[in-house]
Design an enzyme around this catalytic site. Structure first.
Site, PDB file in Angstrom:
ATOM      1  N   GLU A  73     -18.842 -23.356  -6.485  1.00  0.00           N
ATOM      2  CA  GLU A  73     -19.451 -24.458  -7.238  1.00  0.00           C
ATOM      3  C   GLU A  73     -20.726 -24.033  -7.972  1.00  0.00           C
ATOM      4  O   GLU A  73     -21.192 -24.745  -8.855  1.00  0.00           O
ATOM      5  CB  GLU A  73     -19.749 -25.627  -6.294  1.00  0.00           C
ATOM      6  CG  GLU A  73     -18.474 -26.246  -5.740  1.00  0.00           C
ATOM      7  CD  GLU A  73     -18.741 -27.300  -4.678  1.00  0.00           C
ATOM      8  OE1 GLU A  73     -17.941 -28.247  -4.590  1.00  0.00           O
ATOM      9  OE2 GLU A  73     -19.736 -27.190  -3.937  1.00  0.00           O
TER      10      GLU A  73
ATOM     11  N   ASP B 186      -8.633 -32.823  -5.634  1.00  0.00           N
ATOM     12  CA  ASP B 186      -7.503 -33.288  -4.814  1.00  0.00           C
ATOM     13  C   ASP B 186      -7.505 -34.806  -4.825  1.00  0.00           C
ATOM     14  O   ASP B 186      -8.410 -35.428  -5.375  1.00  0.00           O
ATOM     15  CB  ASP B 186      -7.635 -32.751  -3.373  1.00  0.00           C
ATOM     16  CG  ASP B 186      -8.935 -33.215  -2.730  1.00  0.00           C
ATOM     17  OD1 ASP B 186      -8.940 -34.321  -2.163  1.00  0.00           O
ATOM     18  OD2 ASP B 186      -9.947 -32.489  -2.812  1.00  0.00           O
TER      19      ASP B 186
END
Ligand code: SAH
Length: 237
Positions: A15, A202
């Site tokens: 990230e 997701d």
């Protein structure tokens, strides 16, 4: 270096990788097991840190950053599970507000998410930084939406109705992660502007663990592209 700057927090290496690869690194401060990357990014002084997964690490790093750098704003970057059915993997949620979905003192008469004996339930995001983020555009048909991010120390997966219907019902969440509300709470207490930029990795369902591992390295960069636009906008102001 303590002049006003933007602090960027990600939970995992993937990230913050692009932030580090684009940054003009000035100094790396190591404290305990954390590395504070003091840098210039698109003309803006920044500090980029990986905090680790979960609310305690996120809060610890947010307060350390605020105490050390007195930042103009704190940005939480990373990925999240989708709660809203209209979100697809790779879309980005710019946090309009956030709450702790695992703060539950209903037995004492408080609403789910309400931190007892405080006014805190939903932490609102800085408007100026949200506007900059929402003005960005993404390639590949991915959309950027303004939404509610719920956080808890739990990777949310499995059958929605059976285990986490309250996230979309009672709490009206659009996305779920494990850090945003913790950083938002620290920023609220310190009156520091905050925004969270989360790319959907997701659907917080039965396939969440597979999708998360498949898509994390690919789509974490969508959050980076939006924050790049924000920083360029800030440097031009
Ligand atoms: N890398 C770890 C797991 C990370 S947990 C491993 O593979 O063991 C998931 C991270 O992504 C957290 O930092 C959280 O903020 C975010 N996230 C993505 N999807 C999520 C979901 N469905 N529920 C909760 N957090 C999610």
């Amino acid at each position: 270096m303590t002049r006003a700057r933007i602090c960027v927090i990600g939970a995992m290496d993937e990230e913050i990788a692009e932030f580090l690869s684009h940054a003009k690194m000035l100094n790396i401060v190591e404290r305990r097991s954390f590395r504070f990357h003091e840098a210039s990014l698109f003309g803006v002084p920044v500090v980029v840190v990986k905090c680790g997964v979960g609310k305690v690490f996120a809060a610890l790093i947010a307060q350390t950053l605020i105490d050390t750098y007195q930042p103009a704003a704190v940005i939480s970057t990373g990925v999240a599970g989708a709660l809203s059915k209209s979100l697809r993997i790779g879309d980005v949620v710019v946090g309009r507000d956030s709450a702790h979905h695992d703060m539950d003192a209903r037995a004492l008469g408080f609403m789910r998410g309400h931190i007892p004996y405080t006014d805190f339930r939903f932490f609102t995001t800085d408007e100026k930084f949200s506007e900059l983020a929402l003005a960005a555009r993404l390639d590949g048909g991915h959309k950027i939406v303004h939404g509610r991010i719920l956080s808890g120390d739990q990777f949310v997966s499995g059958d929605r109705e059976a285990t986490h219907g309250h996230l979309t019902g009672e709490l009206s969440g659009d996305a779920v992660d494990m850090e945003t509300a913790a950083i938002a709470q620290v920023c609220a207490v310190n009156e520091t502007p905050f925004v969270s930029i989360r790319t959907i990795s997701d659907h917080a369902d039965g396939s969440a663990h597979i999708d998360f591992n498949t898509f994390l390295p690919v789509i974490a960069s969508n959050s980076f592209h939006i924050i790049r636009k924000m920083l360029v906008g800030i440097s031009e102001q």
